[in-house]
Design an enzyme around this catalytic site. Structure first.
Site, mmCIF file in Angstrom:
data_model
loop_
_atom_site.group_PDB
_atom_site.id
_atom_site.type_symbol
_atom_site.label_atom_id
_atom_site.label_comp_id
_atom_site.label_asym_id
_atom_site.label_seq_id
_atom_site.Cartn_x
_atom_site.Cartn_y
_atom_site.Cartn_z
ATOM 1 N N HIS A 1 -8.112 40.885 -1.127
ATOM 2 C CA HIS A 1 -7.810 39.709 -1.948
ATOM 3 C C HIS A 1 -8.477 39.752 -3.320
ATOM 4 O O HIS A 1 -8.259 38.857 -4.130
ATOM 5 C CB HIS A 1 -8.234 38.439 -1.200
ATOM 6 N N HIS B 1 -9.473 4.060 -3.852
ATOM 7 C CA HIS B 1 -10.285 2.881 -3.496
ATOM 8 C C HIS B 1 -10.415 2.771 -1.982
ATOM 9 O O HIS B 1 -11.513 2.581 -1.444
ATOM 10 C CB HIS B 1 -9.634 1.614 -4.071
ATOM 11 N N ASN B 2 -9.294 2.896 -1.274
ATOM 12 C CA ASN B 2 -9.333 2.772 0.185
ATOM 13 C C ASN B 2 -10.104 3.918 0.818
ATOM 14 O O ASN B 2 -10.796 3.732 1.825
ATOM 15 C CB ASN B 2 -7.910 2.711 0.742
ATOM 16 N N ASN C 1 0.844 -1.203 0.000
ATOM 17 C CA ASN C 1 0.000 0.000 0.000
ATOM 18 C C ASN C 1 0.874 1.246 0.000
ATOM 19 O O ASN C 1 0.734 2.118 0.866
ATOM 20 C CB ASN C 1 -0.922 0.014 1.219
ATOM 21 N N ARG D 1 -13.314 38.590 2.036
ATOM 22 C CA ARG D 1 -11.862 38.466 1.820
ATOM 23 C C ARG D 1 -11.280 39.758 1.260
ATOM 24 O O ARG D 1 -10.180 40.169 1.627
ATOM 25 C CB ARG D 1 -11.571 37.301 0.874
ATOM 26 N N SER E 1 -6.096 -5.383 -3.686
ATOM 27 C CA SER E 1 -7.190 -5.331 -2.721
ATOM 28 C C SER E 1 -7.954 -6.644 -2.723
ATOM 29 O O SER E 1 -8.091 -7.298 -3.752
ATOM 30 C CB SER E 1 -8.151 -4.182 -3.052
ATOM 31 N N GLU F 1 -13.594 3.120 0.473
ATOM 32 C CA GLU F 1 -13.856 2.060 1.456
ATOM 33 C C GLU F 1 -14.143 2.675 2.825
ATOM 34 O O GLU F 1 -15.085 2.247 3.517
ATOM 35 C CB GLU F 1 -12.637 1.140 1.522
ATOM 36 N N LYS G 1 -5.518 2.884 -6.005
ATOM 37 C CA LYS G 1 -5.722 2.058 -4.801
ATOM 38 C C LYS G 1 -5.984 2.946 -3.580
ATOM 39 O O LYS G 1 -6.814 2.620 -2.723
ATOM 40 C CB LYS G 1 -4.498 1.172 -4.559
#
Length: 418
Positions: free
Chosen positions: A381, A116-117, A33, A375, A59, A120, A113
């Protein structure tokens, strides 16, 4: 040569031990990972030595190890023809198609990945919130909750995580009591969800659900402090008097709609990262890779695969007819669940932020105009005028500073953003 070791310095140490035994053109694969910037670095470093490096997301947990995982390889594309047959033969299959394809350059595989996690994390948090609502809001027993998840697993929510939740809630300890009730409610994490949230902030992408899922785990870890707070902080108590069957149908729709938002946000992030890092990412293949073998596998991902196959340049999943209709159908139940949880004092950070994102995303006008004025007032700004209100005083597209009080200067802060 494939490494499956703990992410971090261990990967670099193993690579250095392998290098004296490598010839030009050899392939080193990191299946851990790893954080995608490390894979970017390693790909470049080894290419200079004539070695083809692949960083692949893997996975599937124990079941994936036995029956085929989801594999997300990226890195030096010269390696793909040599490893393709091996990877696709060992990967999980969905409708006969391997849950593995080339993702993209450098750290693209580990990036996908990572997302993906992150998704999850979001899926698990949403399921936990649904469980909490059933338990505290509706007063269902563990057996009843398990039966609800079993029923949900036959419909649009059919997925690995719903399936295992059904089993976990039905599992009793030796004394006949639900084991999950005895487990300490302090969640652990390995860091990939946090990486996703940080990357989303770095890229300026509103991946709010994954962020809230990470923070929910952080809040859960304050177990002792929450115990003290529970003694002095008061709130409402659930008092459900409606139709439980109808509410559970609404809860199913709320979970489904929130999942749609989570995946829409995840693919927004992937899409933006592809532009930012100049990666050629295959979105239909990414959705396909997640359909089997991995932790977030679900029937739901077949619809995402179809959406991106129909239109690889789809701007957002919510613009696809299937998901557009699904989320509009789910709206009434979704709003009822979030409103009920607020009235009952049951925290639903993931459900709530998903709905807030949806309402923000569908709003042509947001209150950020006031924010830009603030701002400019306190920090000069500047702001940009709306095209329909542009004139000689406020030209279209120009950064404008206004002396709001008559006491300030006229120099704008144009060298930074805050």
């Amino acid at each position: 040569m494939m490494l499956l070791v703990m992410a971090g310095p261990a990967v670099d140490d193993f690579i250095e031990k392998l290098l004296p035994h490598c010839d030009a053109g050899d392939i080193i694969i990191d299946g851990g990972n790893s954080h995608y910037p490390d894979t970017n670095r390693r790909t470049k470093y080894l290419a200079e030595k004539g070695i083809r490096f692949v960083g692949t997301g893997v996975s599937g947990g124990e079941e994936g190890a036995r029956y085929g995982p989801s594999l997300m390889p990226g890195g030096n594309e010269e390696a793909w023809p040599y490893i393709k047959d091996v990877f696709q033969s060992i990967a999980a299959k969905s409708d006969g198609e391997p849950c593995c394809d080339w993702v993209g350059d450098q750290g693209a595989g580990h990036y996908v990945k990572m997302v993906h996690n992150g998704i999850e994390y979001g899926d698990m948090q949403l399921i936990c919130e649904a469980y909490d609502i059933m338990k505290r809001g509706l007063g269902l027993s563990y057996k009843e909750m398990s039966e609800v998840f079993a029923q949900w697993n036959k419909g649009v929510l059919d997925s690995f995580l719903i399936e295992i939740t059904r089993d976990v809630l039905a599992f009793n300890d030796d004394d006949g009591q639900p084991l999950v009730e005895k487990i300490m409610d302090a969640a652990g994490q390995k860091g990939t969800g946090k990486w996703t949230a940080i990357n989303a902030l770095d890229l300026g992408m509103p991946v709010t659900l994954i962020g809230e899922a990470v923070f929910a785990r952080c809040l859960s870890s304050l177990k002792d402090e929450r115990g003290r707070a529970a003694k002095i902080l008061e709130g409402p108590s659930p008092d459900f008097k409606g139709d439980k069957k109808e509410f559970l149908e609404n809860l199913e729709q709320a979970l489904y709609a929130s999942k749609i938002i989570s995946y829409a946000q995840g693919f927004m992030l992937i899409q933006h990262a592809a532009k930012e890092y100049s990666w050629k990412l295959n979105k239909p293949s990414i959705a396909l890779m997640w359909r089997g073998g991995c932790i977030i596998r679900s029937v739901f991902l077949k619809d995402i695969t179809n959406a991106y196959r129909e239109n690889p340049d789809l701007e957002n999943l919510l613009f696809n007819d299937f998901f557009n209709k699904a989320i509009h159908k789910a709206q009434p139940g979704w709003r009822d669940v979030v409103a009920s949880a607020v009235k009952w004092g049951i925290p639903t950070p993931a459900f709530s932020t998903a709905l807030a994102f949806f309402d923000g995303y569908r709003s042509k006008d947001l209150p950020a105009n006031l924010l830009q004025a603030q701002r400019d007032y306190f920090g000069a700004h500047t702001f940009v005028i709306k095209p329909e209100h542009a004139n000689e005083k406020y030209p279209e597209g120009q950064h404008i500073h206004v002396n709001w009080t008559g006491r300030g200067g006229n120099v704008s802060a144009s060298t930074y953003n805050a």
